[in-house]
Write a protein that holds these residues in place. Structure first.
Motif, short mmCIF file in Angstrom:
data_model
loop_
_atom_site.label_atom_id
_atom_site.label_comp_id
_atom_site.label_asym_id
_atom_site.label_seq_id
_atom_site.Cartn_x
_atom_site.Cartn_y
_atom_site.Cartn_z
N THR A 1 -20.44 68.50 -65.95
CA THR A 1 -21.00 67.16 -65.95
C THR A 1 -20.51 66.44 -64.70
O THR A 1 -19.42 66.73 -64.19
N THR B 1 -19.91 62.55 -63.15
CA THR B 1 -19.79 61.14 -63.47
C THR B 1 -19.80 60.35 -62.17
O THR B 1 -19.19 60.76 -61.19
N LYS C 1 -23.44 55.29 -69.38
CA LYS C 1 -22.40 55.40 -70.40
C LYS C 1 -21.61 54.11 -70.55
O LYS C 1 -21.01 53.86 -71.59
N MET D 1 -21.39 52.99 -65.13
CA MET D 1 -20.90 54.36 -65.17
C MET D 1 -22.02 55.24 -65.72
O MET D 1 -22.56 54.95 -66.80
N GLU E 1 -23.58 59.43 -66.27
CA GLU E 1 -23.26 60.85 -66.33
C GLU E 1 -24.54 61.65 -66.24
O GLU E 1 -25.59 61.22 -66.73
N LYS F 1 -11.02 63.51 -63.28
CA LYS F 1 -10.54 62.51 -64.24
C LYS F 1 -9.09 62.81 -64.57
O LYS F 1 -8.76 63.91 -65.00
#
Length: 160
Positions: free
Chosen positions: A59, A61, A90, A105, A107, A139
């Motif tokens: 994924t 982001t 998100k 934000m 994704e 992250k």
């Protein structure tokens, strides 16, 4: 009763019985408080935080700065509502910075998918004056949870 909220915010998997013991309240008091919090939307939902990298799911982001023109009578709210309703979004925040108004934000499965979303759906919205996209590379911590990589030592032991 704020203590119950703090406990649930830390770990929503605690049972009502565990929360009662932790707070010194009766089980009935805890259940009544939680029910009231849910009815008043103080508790807005329950989410599980998943580190998709450990599952192998790819994924991407991105944090997108959005500059918008506020609308008469509703300010930023109606534009923000149109933006946060997209599936890719998100989170959406109104910011106090002079450089941009919303932090969004998103994704997606790839950088290309996010770029398409920005070009075809976000930046062409009425009252959107500009965007700046920042891709998340790694992250480290999210919602208070640290994403720690387990380091393994692949070296072989040599005995002399």
């Amino acid at each position: 009763m704020e203590e119950i909220l703090e406990i649930l915010e830390e770990n929503s998997r605690y049972t009502d019985e565990q929360i009662a013991v932790m707070t010194g309240k009766s089980l009935e008091e805890v259940r009544a408080a939680i029910k009231e919090y849910e009815e008043k939307s103080v508790i807005a939902g329950y989410k599980t935080l998943i580190n998709w990298e450990n599952v192998g799911k790819e994924t991407v982001t991105a944090l997108i700065e959005v500059k918008i023109t506020p609308q008469r009578g509703v300010g930023f709210d109606s534009v923000a509502e149109r933006i946060y309703k997209f599936d890719h979004v998100k989170a959406c925040y109104l910011m106090s910075s002079g450089g941009f108004d919303l932090m969004v934000m998103v994704e997606g499965k790839s950088m290309k998918e996010i770029a398409s979303f920005v070009a075809e759906k976000l930046s062409c919205q009425e009252y959107v004056n500009g965007t700046a996209t920042h891709f998340v590379l790694k992250k480290y911590k999210e919602h208070g949870t640290i994403f720690k990589e387990e380091k393994t030592d692949d070296r072989e032991a040599i005995f002399i």
